[in-house]
Scaffold this motif. Structure first.
Motif, mmCIF file in Angstrom:
data_model
loop_
_atom_site.group_PDB
_atom_site.id
_atom_site.type_symbol
_atom_site.label_atom_id
_atom_site.label_comp_id
_atom_site.label_asym_id
_atom_site.label_seq_id
_atom_site.Cartn_x
_atom_site.Cartn_y
_atom_site.Cartn_z
ATOM 1 N N TYR A 171 0.846 -1.194 0.000
ATOM 2 C CA TYR A 171 0.000 0.000 0.000
ATOM 3 C C TYR A 171 0.880 1.242 0.000
ATOM 4 O O TYR A 171 1.893 1.297 0.703
ATOM 5 C CB TYR A 171 -0.897 0.031 1.245
ATOM 6 N N GLU A 228 -5.099 6.352 -1.743
ATOM 7 C CA GLU A 228 -4.142 5.270 -1.521
ATOM 8 C C GLU A 228 -4.288 4.214 -2.609
ATOM 9 O O GLU A 228 -5.401 3.935 -3.059
ATOM 10 C CB GLU A 228 -4.399 4.647 -0.152
ATOM 11 N N GLY A 245 -3.435 0.162 -3.479
ATOM 12 C CA GLY A 245 -3.083 -1.080 -2.804
ATOM 13 C C GLY A 245 -3.089 -2.275 -3.733
ATOM 14 O O GLY A 245 -3.877 -2.340 -4.677
#
Length: 299
Positions: free
Chosen positions: A45, A216, A218
């Motif tokens: 991540y 983010e 991931g």
């Protein structure tokens, strides 16, 4: 126009559509079942964009694990997969669970502060779709979303955006946001499957618009390995499955109330998993029901 020909044509079109739907559903089920087995996993991540220039990016998160994914329910319109972590080849930790429901109309959507909203979706909106319900290690709710599996050009994937609590890697470390909007992309690969995420970490307050803290990216990459590597997990589940079936029975009763749900984070200073994990696996249903019900504030 010949009425009989028109009727025959309409019937043929309906029959073709029905066959296509059945073939698609069969492919959906095969894709879901491909997520079962023994996997070596890498978790990666990284925070990518923040609207405020003074936001200080948090460190990237990287981890690895060995996990057994056990198919525990295999019915016409419902599949359930229990994930078990394997630590040092012998220690087993009950991990998350994912249920897949076909053309499901009821689910729980995370709001914030350990509250889930009960949602009933129109049948026409979920036609051909699968709901993925994801549960915590103690089988309490985590997040849920409904979407269609796609099978084209040799690819098999499902994607959806769902509100969820903070991920386990951050919930005990951060308090600068309170909801993660998960952009989930699940795709079957030649050697396993991937869970790609485009997430937004947001601040949510009643009566206000969500405030984006940071985005983010991931990647959870599941690489299939021989089932023998997860033999300890298979053995553990055989011994413990009846206990966890009782836990799921109680939660099914709670979810079946079809009401908004609020849960206590701790009772007597302990999270629910801290009470369930050490319990004797022969504990009766009544005692398990009592433990879980103590955490249900509303529902």
């Amino acid at each position: 126009m010949n009425f009989k020909k028109l009727l025959a044509g309409a019937f043929l079109g309906f029959a073709i559509t029905a066959v296509q739907a059945q073939n698609s559903k069969k492919q959906d089920i095969e894709a879901i079942k491909d997520m079962c087995g023994c996997f070596e996993i890498t978790f990666k991540y990284t925070e990518t964009f923040a609207p405020e220039i003074d936001y200080e990016k948090h460190y990237d998160y990287n981890a690895s694990a060995l996990e057994w994914a056990q198919l525990i329910k295999d019915e016409k319109d419902e599949l359930s997969i229990q994930h078990l972590l394997v630590v040092n080849d012998t220690m087993i930790i009950k991990h998350w669970r994912q249920d897949w429901l076909y053309e499901n109309t009821k689910r729980y959507d995370y709001n914030y502060d350990n509250q889930w909203s009960f949602i009933e979706m129109p049948k026409k909106e979920v036609k051909g779709q699968w709901t993925q319900n994801v549960y915590q290690v103690d089988d309490s709710p985590r997040y849920s979303g409904s979407a269609t599996w796609f099978h084209a050009d040799g690819r098999h994937f499902w994607e959806n955006t769902a509100n969820s609590p903070l991920p386990r890697r951050e919930y005990s470390k951060r308090s600068d946001y309170n909801v993660m909007m998960r952009g989930n992309h699940v795709e079957i690969t030649d050697n396993g499957w991937i869970h790609e995420q485009d997430n937004e970490k947001v601040i949510r307050e009643a009566g206000k618009e969500d405030e984006l803290l940071v985005q983010e990216k991931g990647y959870n990459i599941y690489t299939k390995v021989p089932d023998a590597k997860c033999a300890a997990a298979k053995k553990w589940w055989t011994a413990n499955q009846d206990f966890w079936s009782k836990v799921r029975t109680k939660w099914s009763e709670v979810y079946g109330r079809d009401k908004d749900l609020t849960l206590e984070k701790k009772v007597e200073g302990q999270a629910l998993f801290m009470k369930l994990f050490p319990m004797d696996i022969t504990t009766n249903q009544e005692k398990i029901d009592e433990i879980i019900e103590a955490y249900v504030v509303k529902g």
